[in-house]
Design a protein around this motif. Structure first.
Motif, PDB file in Angstrom:
ATOM      1  N   ARG A  16       0.846  -1.200   0.000  1.00 39.44           N
ATOM      2  CA  ARG A  16       0.000   0.000   0.000  1.00 39.44           C
ATOM      3  C   ARG A  16       0.881   1.250   0.000  1.00 39.44           C
ATOM      4  N   PRO A  17       0.390   2.362  -0.561  1.00 38.45           N
ATOM      5  CA  PRO A  17       1.213   3.569  -0.623  1.00 38.45           C
ATOM      6  C   PRO A  17       1.529   4.173   0.739  1.00 38.45           C
ATOM      7  N   GLU A  18       0.621   4.006   1.714  1.00 39.67           N
ATOM      8  CA  GLU A  18       0.802   4.625   3.036  1.00 39.67           C
ATOM      9  C   GLU A  18       0.843   3.582   4.144  1.00 39.67           C
ATOM     10  N   ARG A  19       1.482   3.968   5.255  1.00 41.50           N
ATOM     11  CA  ARG A  19       1.584   3.119   6.442  1.00 41.50           C
ATOM     12  C   ARG A  19       0.227   2.999   7.136  1.00 41.50           C
ATOM     13  N   ASN A  20       0.014   1.894   7.806  1.00 39.94           N
ATOM     14  CA  ASN A  20      -1.254   1.749   8.528  1.00 39.94           C
ATOM     15  C   ASN A  20      -1.171   2.266   9.963  1.00 39.94           C
ATOM     16  N   THR A  21       0.033   2.636  10.405  1.00 43.27           N
ATOM     17  CA  THR A  21       0.168   3.184  11.757  1.00 43.27           C
ATOM     18  C   THR A  21       0.854   4.545  11.703  1.00 43.27           C
ATOM     19  N   PRO A  22       0.541   5.471  12.606  1.00 43.76           N
ATOM     20  CA  PRO A  22      -0.594   5.351  13.538  1.00 43.76           C
ATOM     21  C   PRO A  22      -1.912   5.402  12.777  1.00 43.76           C
ATOM     22  N   HIS A  23      -2.940   4.766  13.336  1.00 50.99           N
ATOM     23  CA  HIS A  23      -4.225   4.727  12.644  1.00 50.99           C
ATOM     24  C   HIS A  23      -4.797   6.124  12.466  1.00 50.99           C
ATOM     25  N   LYS A  24      -4.609   6.969  13.461  1.00 48.21           N
ATOM     26  CA  LYS A  24      -5.082   8.342  13.376  1.00 48.21           C
ATOM     27  C   LYS A  24      -3.862   9.249  13.206  1.00 48.21           C
ATOM     28  N   LYS A  25      -3.699   9.770  12.027  1.00 43.64           N
ATOM     29  CA  LYS A  25      -2.521  10.587  11.713  1.00 43.64           C
ATOM     30  C   LYS A  25      -2.838  12.072  11.814  1.00 43.64           C
ATOM     31  N   ARG A  26      -1.804  12.818  12.147  1.00 45.87           N
ATOM     32  CA  ARG A  26      -1.884  14.280  12.035  1.00 45.87           C
ATOM     33  C   ARG A  26      -1.471  14.639  10.610  1.00 45.87           C
ATOM     34  N   VAL A  27      -2.366  15.312   9.908  1.00 44.67           N
ATOM     35  CA  VAL A  27      -2.172  15.598   8.483  1.00 44.67           C
ATOM     36  C   VAL A  27      -2.187  17.102   8.266  1.00 44.67           C
ATOM     37  N   LEU A  28      -1.174  17.610   7.566  1.00 42.86           N
ATOM     38  CA  LEU A  28      -1.106  19.035   7.229  1.00 42.86           C
ATOM     39  C   LEU A  28      -1.202  19.185   5.717  1.00 42.86           C
ATOM     40  N   ILE A  29      -2.231  19.873   5.251  1.00 43.09           N
ATOM     41  CA  ILE A  29      -2.382  20.179   3.829  1.00 43.09           C
ATOM     42  C   ILE A  29      -1.934  21.612   3.600  1.00 43.09           C
ATOM     43  N   LEU A  30      -0.932  21.790   2.755  1.00 40.92           N
ATOM     44  CA  LEU A  30      -0.433  23.120   2.415  1.00 40.92           C
ATOM     45  C   LEU A  30      -1.021  23.541   1.081  1.00 40.92           C
ATOM     46  N   SER A  31      -1.583  24.738   1.054  1.00 38.54           N
ATOM     47  CA  SER A  31      -2.232  25.252  -0.148  1.00 38.54           C
ATOM     48  C   SER A  31      -1.599  26.593  -0.507  1.00 38.54           C
ATOM     49  N   PRO A  32      -0.861  26.684  -1.623  1.00 39.46           N
ATOM     50  CA  PRO A  32      -0.205  27.952  -1.964  1.00 39.46           C
ATOM     51  C   PRO A  32      -1.177  29.120  -2.054  1.00 39.46           C
ATOM     52  N   GLU A  54      -6.548  13.625  12.015  1.00 40.66           N
ATOM     53  CA  GLU A  54      -6.498  14.974  12.591  1.00 40.66           C
ATOM     54  C   GLU A  54      -5.937  15.907  11.507  1.00 40.66           C
ATOM     55  N   VAL A  55      -6.837  16.490  10.727  1.00 43.60           N
ATOM     56  CA  VAL A  55      -6.445  17.218   9.524  1.00 43.60           C
ATOM     57  C   VAL A  55      -6.333  18.721   9.810  1.00 43.60           C
ATOM     58  N   TYR A  56      -5.272  19.311   9.292  1.00 40.24           N
ATOM     59  CA  TYR A  56      -5.061  20.761   9.341  1.00 40.24           C
ATOM     60  C   TYR A  56      -4.808  21.248   7.919  1.00 40.24           C
ATOM     61  N   VAL A  57      -5.234  22.464   7.626  1.00 39.01           N
ATOM     62  CA  VAL A  57      -4.917  23.064   6.334  1.00 39.01           C
ATOM     63  C   VAL A  57      -4.304  24.435   6.580  1.00 39.01           C
ATOM     64  N   ALA A  58      -3.296  24.767   5.801  1.00 40.50           N
ATOM     65  CA  ALA A  58      -2.642  26.072   5.921  1.00 40.50           C
ATOM     66  C   ALA A  58      -2.577  26.717   4.535  1.00 40.50           C
ATOM     67  N   TYR A  59      -3.142  27.911   4.428  1.00 39.09           N
ATOM     68  CA  TYR A  59      -3.088  28.674   3.179  1.00 39.09           C
ATOM     69  C   TYR A  59      -1.847  29.556   3.244  1.00 39.09           C
ATOM     70  N   GLN A  60      -0.912  29.277   2.338  1.00 44.82           N
ATOM     71  CA  GLN A  60       0.406  29.881   2.466  1.00 44.82           C
ATOM     72  C   GLN A  60       0.429  31.359   2.082  1.00 44.82           C
ATOM     73  N   THR A  61      -0.411  31.755   1.133  1.00 46.05           N
ATOM     74  CA  THR A  61      -0.468  33.172   0.749  1.00 46.05           C
ATOM     75  C   THR A  61      -1.902  33.673   0.848  1.00 46.05           C
ATOM     76  N   SER A  62      -2.034  34.984   0.839  1.00 46.75           N
ATOM     77  CA  SER A  62      -3.367  35.586   0.954  1.00 46.75           C
ATOM     78  C   SER A  62      -4.184  35.409  -0.311  1.00 46.75           C
ATOM     79  N   GLY A  63      -3.517  35.317  -1.463  1.00 48.99           N
ATOM     80  CA  GLY A  63      -4.236  35.216  -2.730  1.00 48.99           C
ATOM     81  C   GLY A  63      -4.947  36.496  -3.129  1.00 48.99           C
ATOM     82  N   ASN A  64      -4.622  37.618  -2.450  1.00 48.96           N
ATOM     83  CA  ASN A  64      -5.392  38.853  -2.671  1.00 48.96           C
ATOM     84  C   ASN A  64      -5.280  39.401  -4.088  1.00 48.96           C
TER      85      ASN A  64
END
Length: 647
Positions: free
Chosen positions: A362-378, A400-410
């Motif tokens: 499989r592409p990903e590990r099965n442990t830990p079952h509940k992962k901390r995930v950070l999605i970076l979005s330019p 446990e998902v987190y998302v971070a928007y790296q720029t304002s996109g203004n």
């Protein structure tokens, strides 16, 4: 003057050591390929510096033809560094720039006069009288004679010793568009729609891009003693192949350089991607059948002969230059089974790993079952556009998902959109939104001149618009607001398309976030279509953070997955995790993208692709799924693809 032998020696030493240096029977112009555009640009700058010094030693002028656009920026940065740190003098340098928009004031930030001074001339010791840039303010009645005089000035100093070029997606060099004559001189020309479309981002929309330009001619360029032409990014790959391997034709003006005996194409890996020796090296010569080449060739063969992988025969391999693979690795049957299993193992409905399952294949590990995930979005919508379905899966599977928007996109919010939001706030009797006075900002927007840089108050409002849209999308997917971060990385906050180089402040902001979350997975944009764009800078910052932090204990258990944007997908053989989407998930992803209303109907920087972002994303996911299905795998409504970054 540097002799051809001396120049050849320099090329062999500098380019061959730094890049892939090879010619094949398919290629009609010398070319070198670098790992990335930064390395390529530094070596080009070194060649220019060597030529300047050679001329200085002989007390001669060095006459340079220079280009503008995104490609040469790093070359100019390196020349400025050599001047400041290594005492490289430009006192003996005479410059003739390739082109300029017409009409165009020299004070306009979109002018090439402004560009050259901003990136090079203001930072070196070149004499003002030695700078020649086509004048976009010349009157129409004087234009013909002006162009003749520009040619005479070049001839008067003995012609160009070195000409730096970029290449447009139409194959243009300078602004010599398709149809240009090989003997053409400096003249006024009408710009192709694709050329104007590519410039639209800098002008805040194609409607603001001038329709004409003054350009050196192909004949003028070909008289240069030495020509280096740069091409970076996957968008340039098709035209690079045509220019280097195709016939000489007016449809691809750069192909005329095949007639020049001292031209080098300098490419990064993505721009070289369509060259025969890169895309299908087994056709060119016997090759080393490592795993990457083997997988690439079998996927290519399946698509070429339009057969599922398991139906490929020995004859298919032999007829398409792959007999060496059969001889070395065994029968088609064995190769097919191996490749099919590898592709099948990339497909997973559990992007965070499947609990209590064998993860050997499989592409990903099965442990830990509940992962901390950070999605970076330019930008504040890349997350849902590029991996909205995977985003949803990760939340639904209780990570446990987190998302971070790296720029304002203004900068991507139109003035009309900003006025609309401001007037809504005013109609609600709000005087201030986010410390921005509404009446003042409406007045500022209405008196703002075309192409003017936004005031800080306007940028603040536009940034707020992108923020609330992002929160709407993440709430729809089920993510709590406390798991959403807006980093507003400083490199982006210039109010213009041109961004500052990233520095320690940008690195520190992302470093703190990653150390606070200690993620098991990081998802980041790996779309490098524009080598000087926001995605690349954001990725470079992440790579720098990883390099600085990789020895920390939590980073040893962190995997980085790269996704791509709405324009491009990973090649099949590069995909290491493929997340299938059901029809319902495709629809939910579409609805999440719809929350970004400011980007939906009036996209400012969509290039020559008129489709809305949700359509691009959906069709890209469907196309990836179709490719998997045609290779013989299960038919899905869509697939989001990822490639792992190893550190």
């Amino acid at each position: 003057m540097i002799t051809k032998a001396e120049l050849k020696g320099f090329i062999d030493i500098s380019y061959k050591e730094a890049g892939i240096y090879e010619n094949t029977k398919f290629e009609k112009i010398h070319n070198v390929i670098f790992k990335n555009s930064d390395d390529a640009s530094i070596v080009i700058a070194q060649e220019i510096a060597a030529l300047i010094k050679e001329k200085q030693a002989k007390q001669n002028y060095c006459v340079l033809g220079l280009a503008t656009g995104s490609s040469p920026i790093k070359v100019y940065e390196e020349l400025v560094r050599l001047h400041k740190e290594d005492n490289l003098s430009f006192a003996n340098v005479i410059v003739f720039n390739l082109d300029e928009y017409y009409p165009m004031e020299i004070t306009n930030v979109q002018s090439y006069h402004y560009f050259m001074h901003e990136h090079l001339f203001n930072h070196i010791d070149i004499l003002p009288e030695n700078i020649h840039i086509p004048d976009g303010t010349v009157s129409q009645k004087d234009l013909y004679q002006y162009c003749i005089d520009y040619e005479l000035k070049i001839n008067a100093v003995g012609g160009l010793d070195f000409q730096l070029l970029g290449i447009g997606r139409t194959g243009h060099i300078g602004f010599n568009e398709p149809g240009s004559h090989p003997n053409s001189g400096t003249r006024i020309i009408t710009l192709n729609h694709i050329t104007r479309s590519d410039a639209a981002e800098a002008f805040f929309g194609i409607e603001n891009v001038p329709k004409r330009a003054i350009t050196m001619g192909i004949g003028t360029i070909k008289k240069a003693k030495r020509i280096v032409i740069m091409a970076f990014g996957h968008k340039k790959a098709p035209v690079v192949k045509e220019a280097i391997e195709g016939a000489i034709k007016s449809d691809i003006p750069a192909s005329y350089l095949q007639e020049h005996k001292n031209t080098t194409f300098v490419l990064d890996q993505e721009a070289a991607g369509e060259l025969t020796r890169i895309k299908t090296p087994w056709i060119v010569e016997p090759c080393i059948w490592d795993e990457k080449i083997k997988n690439k060739s079998i996927a290519w063969l399946s698509q070429k002969v339009q057969k599922p992988i398991l139906k490929l025969t020995d004859k298919d391999y032999n007829d398409n230059g792959m007999s060496g693979l059969l001889a070395e690795k065994g029968s088609a049957y064995d190769l097919n089974i191996d490749m099919f299993n590898k592709l099948q193992s990339t497909i997973t409905g559990w992007p965070g790993g499947k609990p209590n399952a064998d993860d050997t294949n499989r592409p990903e590990r099965n442990t830990p079952h509940k992962k901390r995930v950070l999605i970076l979005s330019p930008h504040p919508d890349d997350d849902v556009i590029s991996m909205g379905g995977t985003f949803l899966r990760l939340i639904e599977q209780k990570h446990e998902v987190y998302v971070a928007y790296q720029t304002s996109g203004n900068i991507a919010v139109s003035d009309e959109e900003a006025i609309k939001y401001a007037e809504v706030a005013k109609s609600m009797s709000l005087e201030n939104v986010g410390n921005v006075n509404i009446d003042a900002i409406i007045a500022e927007l209405k008196r703002k001149k075309e192409n003017a840089i936004d005031a800080i108050a306007i940028r603040t409002l536009k940034g707020l618009i992108r923020r609330v849209e992002s929160l709407g999308a993440t709430r729809f997917l089920g993510l709590p607001d406390t798991h959403v971060s807006f980093l507003d990385l400083p490199f982006y906050e210039t109010g213009t398309v041109k961004k500052k180089p990233y520095d320690e402040k940008d690195i520190a902001i992302l470093t703190k976030l990653i150390r606070d979350i200690k993620p098991h997975q990081i998802y980041a944009a790996g779309d490098l279509a524009d080598p000087h764009g926001t995605h690349k800078v954001c990725l470079d910052i992440l790579f720098k953070v990883i390099e600085n932090s990789k020895e920390e204990e939590f980073m040893k258990d962190c995997w980085v997955w790269l996704y791509r944007g709405a324009w491009q997908e990973w090649d099949i053989h590069d995909i290491e995790m493929a997340v299938p989407l059901s029809p319902d998930e495709v629809l939910k992803k579409r609805k999440a993208i719809f929350f970004h209303q400011s980007q939906k109907d009036n996209v400012m920087f969509q290039g020559d692709d008129t489709r809305e972002f949700w359509v691009r994303a959906e069709e890209r996911n469907k196309d990836t799924a179709k490719k998997y299905h045609k290779l013989g795998l299960t038919d899905y409504a869509g697939i989001e693809a990822f490639k792992r970054y190893y550190f």
